[in-house]
Write a protein that holds these residues in place. Sequence first.
Motif, PDB file in Angstrom:
ATOM      1  N   ALA A 186      49.548 121.101  65.889  1.00  0.00           N
ATOM      2  CA  ALA A 186      49.574 120.750  64.464  1.00  0.00           C
ATOM      3  C   ALA A 186      50.886 121.201  63.824  1.00  0.00           C
ATOM      4  CB  ALA A 186      48.387 121.385  63.755  1.00  0.00           C
ATOM      5  N   ARG A 187      51.284 122.413  64.100  1.00  0.00           N
ATOM      6  CA  ARG A 187      52.523 122.965  63.539  1.00  0.00           C
ATOM      7  C   ARG A 187      53.732 122.136  63.969  1.00  0.00           C
ATOM      8  NH1 ARG A 187      55.694 126.980  66.189  1.00  0.00           N
ATOM      9  NH2 ARG A 187      57.091 128.159  64.794  1.00  0.00           N
ATOM     10  N   ALA A 188      53.800 121.794  65.256  1.00  0.00           N
ATOM     11  CA  ALA A 188      54.950 121.046  65.758  1.00  0.00           C
ATOM     12  C   ALA A 188      54.976 119.626  65.208  1.00  0.00           C
ATOM     13  CB  ALA A 188      54.921 121.028  67.283  1.00  0.00           C
ATOM     14  N   ALA A 189      53.801 118.970  65.128  1.00  0.00           N
ATOM     15  CA  ALA A 189      53.749 117.610  64.593  1.00  0.00           C
ATOM     16  C   ALA A 189      54.130 117.583  63.120  1.00  0.00           C
ATOM     17  CB  ALA A 189      52.353 117.023  64.797  1.00  0.00           C
ATOM     18  N   ALA A 190      53.600 118.530  62.351  1.00  0.00           N
ATOM     19  CA  ALA A 190      53.906 118.579  60.922  1.00  0.00           C
ATOM     20  C   ALA A 190      55.390 118.822  60.683  1.00  0.00           C
ATOM     21  CB  ALA A 190      53.077 119.661  60.252  1.00  0.00           C
ATOM     22  N   ALA A 191      56.017 119.623  61.541  1.00  0.00           N
ATOM     23  CA  ALA A 191      57.442 119.910  61.385  1.00  0.00           C
ATOM     24  C   ALA A 191      58.293 118.667  61.571  1.00  0.00           C
ATOM     25  CB  ALA A 191      57.866 120.993  62.375  1.00  0.00           C
ATOM     26  N   MET A 192      57.759 117.661  62.279  1.00  0.00           N
ATOM     27  CA  MET A 192      58.497 116.414  62.496  1.00  0.00           C
ATOM     28  C   MET A 192      58.110 115.333  61.498  1.00  0.00           C
ATOM     29  SD  MET A 192      58.892 116.164  66.661  1.00  0.00           S
ATOM     30  CE  MET A 192      57.190 116.584  67.061  1.00  0.00           C
ATOM     31  N   GLY A 193      57.281 115.676  60.506  1.00  0.00           N
ATOM     32  CA  GLY A 193      56.973 114.747  59.437  1.00  0.00           C
ATOM     33  C   GLY A 193      55.613 114.109  59.471  1.00  0.00           C
ATOM     34  N   VAL A 194      54.801 114.428  60.468  1.00  0.00           N
ATOM     35  CA  VAL A 194      53.446 113.885  60.539  1.00  0.00           C
ATOM     36  C   VAL A 194      52.591 114.488  59.429  1.00  0.00           C
ATOM     37  CG1 VAL A 194      51.342 113.788  61.948  1.00  0.00           C
ATOM     38  CG2 VAL A 194      53.584 113.457  63.014  1.00  0.00           C
ATOM     39  N   HIS A 195      51.777 113.663  58.761  1.00  0.00           N
ATOM     40  CA  HIS A 195      50.861 114.135  57.725  1.00  0.00           C
ATOM     41  C   HIS A 195      49.520 114.492  58.345  1.00  0.00           C
ATOM     42  CE1 HIS A 195      52.878 112.358  53.863  1.00  0.00           C
ATOM     43  NE2 HIS A 195      53.681 113.126  54.578  1.00  0.00           N
ATOM     44  N   LEU A 196      49.081 115.717  58.156  1.00  0.00           N
ATOM     45  CA  LEU A 196      47.785 116.185  58.636  1.00  0.00           C
ATOM     46  C   LEU A 196      46.869 116.293  57.422  1.00  0.00           C
ATOM     47  CD1 LEU A 196      49.096 118.998  61.011  1.00  0.00           C
ATOM     48  CD2 LEU A 196      48.720 116.581  61.523  1.00  0.00           C
ATOM     49  N   ILE A 197      45.892 115.402  57.360  1.00  0.00           N
ATOM     50  CA  ILE A 197      45.072 115.255  56.150  1.00  0.00           C
ATOM     51  C   ILE A 197      43.634 115.624  56.480  1.00  0.00           C
ATOM     52  CG2 ILE A 197      44.329 113.669  54.349  1.00  0.00           C
ATOM     53  CD1 ILE A 197      46.855 111.988  55.029  1.00  0.00           C
ATOM     54  N   GLU A 198      43.204 116.770  55.983  1.00  0.00           N
ATOM     55  CA  GLU A 198      41.859 117.269  56.232  1.00  0.00           C
ATOM     56  C   GLU A 198      40.908 116.782  55.142  1.00  0.00           C
ATOM     57  OE1 GLU A 198      42.193 121.526  58.098  1.00  0.00           O
ATOM     58  OE2 GLU A 198      43.808 121.312  56.616  1.00  0.00           O
TER      59      GLU A 198
END
Length: 410
Positions: A186-198
């Motif tokens: 999650a941390r690595a994906a978010a750092a590349m601009g992916v939106h993590l929407i809970e």
Amino acid sequence: MSAHDPADGLPEHPERLWSSPEPERSYDVVIVGGGGHGLATAYYLARNHGITNVAVLEKGWLAGGNMARNTTIIRSNYLWDESAGIYEHALKLWEGLEDDLGYPLLFSQRGVLNLAHSLQDVREGVRRVNANRLNGVDAEWLDPGEVGEVCPIVNVSPDVRHPVLGATYQPRAGIAKHDHVAWGFARAAAAMGVHLIEHCEVTGIDVEGGRVRAVQTTRGRIAAGRVALCAAGHSSVVAGLAGVELPLQSHSLQALVSDLLEPVHPTVVMSNAVHVYVSQAHKGELVMGAGIDACNSYRQRGAFHIIERQMAAALELFPVFARAHVLRTWGGVVDVSPDASPVVGLTPVDDLYVNCGWGTGGFKATPGVGWCFAHTVAHGEPHPLNAPFSLERFTTGALVDEHGAAAVAH
């Protein structure tokens, strides 16, 4: 995600590991399901294919489903070439994943023993070892004395109800900390601009002209160029929103942990005949699993009689645990296909992709299937490693029957 004590093995982070953005009105790719597979797919879409306009939608909190409820066993000693291919790819990724993600995963290659209790078990075990070696997978056949050397607390006495006649052994197999794995991806994906929407449940999938257009959610409509389903035990429900019928049955799979013990269990031990598998977590608790509940269910808990049989089986193999106490039990919702192998690839709806049917084997496949599924979504065609696991195999008859590997846990 708040700061953690460095004594827990995590780096100290004064800030959140990922942000919680409001959903945009459209994305190039929408991934339904924020567990290990969804997060790994998002990460490899960004890392391997440069696709970062991606949203991961999770109806609860990230990795709060099966990712938080599994028993963390990692191995690749599968019988069939197709299964060995994707699981060995995953294991090789596991071996460098901490450095890749820059995050501690507590990956411990302590080996896995699969016990044999009958002559048929012995024949199947030796066959699997030979098949593994042909596929470049590390595997050994151990006699009872060698089993006792690898794991001295296993009861290898010949005068018990289920005597140990030998075991397959994969030294590179092991365990990892499931929460850390999810947080790392999650941390690595978010750092590349992916939106993590809970807290964003998908309630509908819009299909026009045979092509997916958008998902309807509890936080509004989100247009999507492509939609990738990673919903584990609820995959058939979510796919049904797009009119796609999946050949899956969902069951509850139970596990439990004991109170904390001194380090006594050096490896992972699995037994199909006795129906239990046991490892010891980094903190010291025993982690035990059993076979799935026979009835179909979406409950994240199981039946007492399963736990009772599980404890009896564990004591058959490990008399030393007779005075240990059960600390807590839980269940996950597993999706089982007719041949006990996953379904990863395209669907009859254009730009709608599915990753499901992993049954009890999803955790160990996390980086491997994330890599392959990201390729599938990015290119619109299967990666060679997941091509055998297409939905069409249930009409062509090209099944990958891994029921033997799935009797207790994948």
